[in-house]
Design an enzyme around this catalytic site. Structure first.
Site, PDB file in Angstrom:
ATOM      1  N   ASN A   1      30.021  45.940  44.233  1.00 15.54           N
ATOM      2  CA  ASN A   1      30.786  44.693  44.245  1.00 15.54           C
ATOM      3  C   ASN A   1      32.138  44.937  43.573  1.00 15.54           C
ATOM      4  O   ASN A   1      32.189  45.174  42.368  1.00 15.54           O
ATOM      5  CB  ASN A   1      29.974  43.620  43.499  1.00 15.54           C
ATOM      6  CG  ASN A   1      30.664  42.267  43.484  1.00 15.54           C
ATOM      7  OD1 ASN A   1      31.826  42.146  43.859  1.00 15.54           O
ATOM      8  ND2 ASN A   1      29.943  41.257  43.033  1.00 15.54           N
TER       9      ASN A   1
ATOM     10  N   CYS B   1      35.828  36.701  43.015  1.00 17.38           N
ATOM     11  CA  CYS B   1      35.578  37.384  44.295  1.00 17.38           C
ATOM     12  C   CYS B   1      36.218  36.672  45.476  1.00 17.38           C
ATOM     13  O   CYS B   1      36.384  37.256  46.545  1.00 17.38           O
ATOM     14  CB  CYS B   1      34.081  37.540  44.521  1.00 17.38           C
ATOM     15  SG  CYS B   1      33.235  38.263  43.119  1.00 17.38           S
TER      16      CYS B   1
ATOM     17  N   HIS C   1      31.924  38.803  51.611  1.00 15.93           N
ATOM     18  CA  HIS C   1      32.000  39.400  50.280  1.00 15.93           C
ATOM     19  C   HIS C   1      30.845  40.378  50.106  1.00 15.93           C
ATOM     20  O   HIS C   1      29.721  40.110  50.546  1.00 15.93           O
ATOM     21  CB  HIS C   1      31.950  38.303  49.216  1.00 15.93           C
ATOM     22  CG  HIS C   1      31.958  38.858  47.825  1.00 15.93           C
ATOM     23  ND1 HIS C   1      32.866  39.816  47.423  1.00 15.93           N
ATOM     24  CD2 HIS C   1      31.147  38.637  46.757  1.00 15.93           C
ATOM     25  CE1 HIS C   1      32.629  40.124  46.162  1.00 15.93           C
ATOM     26  NE2 HIS C   1      31.586  39.438  45.742  1.00 15.93           N
TER      27      HIS C   1
END
Ligand code: UT7
Length: 338
Positions: free
Chosen positions: A295, A124, A265
């Site tokens: 996500n 990520c 994020h």
């Protein structure tokens, strides 16, 4: 958490973000649809994560296709043609193939035949790792421009029978074009990267590499899918992103009050809220779109940056903070003056 061994110093030649772009697949998968797949509920997913729906790529739609679509939009905004591109970095943990790099396919799709192209694997945090590599490469004079992309087809690596993970992830891509900065707009003011390999087991795809090759048995055990110790990762995510945010602001000589927008994020709204609280940030200064996309790992910050840019949430002169955290463990942050 161990302190990072390498932590980029500011390059002499300023580098700016000259364009952003993003792409998400058309297919929307709602929380209600997941109720038919695993023992879960829309209420659990929404209240525990903030996610309401996610995008799922079509069968033949690959990470490289989404990456190229996002990159084209960023190039168009920056006024750079495909055949002028000199460096392409794709951050992904869901490459089209183990080798060659997904960036090679993107190079072909963009007609960027002069470009050097490679992938970065930092989960990520990957888009911000790519940002740091590309800005130093441009600042050093090695390249005149770069396209950096965060792109994922996580739906291909999700265990659709595991409610702990399958409700969390989605597909998509975001990109940015970096150029040397003649005026000060879009200038990257500071950045910070970190890694803690001691926590590698907390979030990984155990199968599919040399350590656990693809065999019928391993596939049967779903070892080539995402596995996560969610609660542990949650704690690390809050701490690491708070610290990374503070470090990037400190390096830029700025306080929280001088930051116009934070783009974190997009993994879990509770993580974002916890960071905002610890940094004393009001909710209106924090960009959130995980309700729509879930996500998307390396793509998350990149998609959010493009949405914030194109929707007018970022204005010229604004200082924005980008911050990410992911498997590795890895974390990264950057402050950009728009
Ligand atoms: O992008 C890289 C970084 N990733 C992250 O930052 C993710 C970090 N972790 C998280 O976001 C959260 O830990 C999760 C969303 C993954 C899980 O939330 P949680 O509040 O930490 O839940 P938990 O794992 O502690 O599970 C609580 C309960 C458990 O049941 P019991 O043992 O209390 O009976 C789980 O089995 O919730 C259960 N559960 C679910 N229930 C309904 C777990 N997943 C689900 C689900 N639907 N999808």
């Amino acid at each position: 958490m161990a302190s990072p061994s390498q932590n980029g110093s500011d390059p002499p030649q300023p580098v700016r973000i000259a364009g952003t772009g993003s792409y998400v697949p058309d297919r929307i998968m709602t929380n209600r649809e997941l109720e038919d797949l695993v023992e879960t509920s829309d209420d659990w997913i929404t209240s525990r994560t903030g996610i309401r729906e996610r995008r799922i790529a079509a069968e033949g739609e690959l990470t490289s296709h989404m990456a190229a679509a996002a990159a084209r939009r960023a190039l168009e905004q920056a006024g750079v043609k495909g055949d002028e591109v000199e460096l392409i970095i794709v951050a992904t943990i869901t490459p089209d193939t183990i080798t060659p790099a997904t960036a090679c396919y993107v190079q072909q799709e963009l007609g960027a035949l002069r470009a050097v192209a490679f992938d970065v694997s930092a989960a990520c945090s990957g888009f911000l790792y790519a940002l740091e590599i590309a800005r130093h490469a441009i600042a050093a004079g090695a390249f005149r421009n770069a396209v950096i992309v965060g792109a994922e087809k996580l739906s291909a690596f999700v265990n659709w029978t595991d409610r702990n993970t399958c409700v969390l992830f989605g597909d998509g891509a975001g990109a940015a074009v970096l150029l040397p900065s003649e005026d000060h707009h879009g200038r990257i003011l500071s950045s910070h990267l970190g890694t803690d390999g001691a926590q590698a087991e907390l979030l990984n795809i155990p199968g599919g590499g040399a350590a656990c090759p693809i065999t019928p048995d391993n596939v049967e055990k779903r070892l080539a899918t995402l596995a996560m110790q969610g609660r542990e990762v949650f704690k690390h995510a809050v701490n690491a992103m708070r610290r990374a945010s503070e470090t990037a602001m400190e390096k830029a000589g700025l306080t929280t009050g001088e930051i116009a927008l934070v783009i974190p994020h997009q993994a879990n709204l509770r993580i974002i809220d916890a960071i905002a609280e610890r940094l004393n940030l009001p909710a209106e200064k924090v960009f959130v779109n995980l309700d729509k996309y879930g996500n998307t790992s390396a793509a998350a910050v990149a998609i959010a940056l493009d949405e914030a840019n194109r929707s007018g949430r970022i204005r010229t002169g604004d200082r924005i903070l980008l911050v990410a955290f992911g498997a590795g463990l890895t974390w990264a942050s950057a402050v950009v003056e728009w």
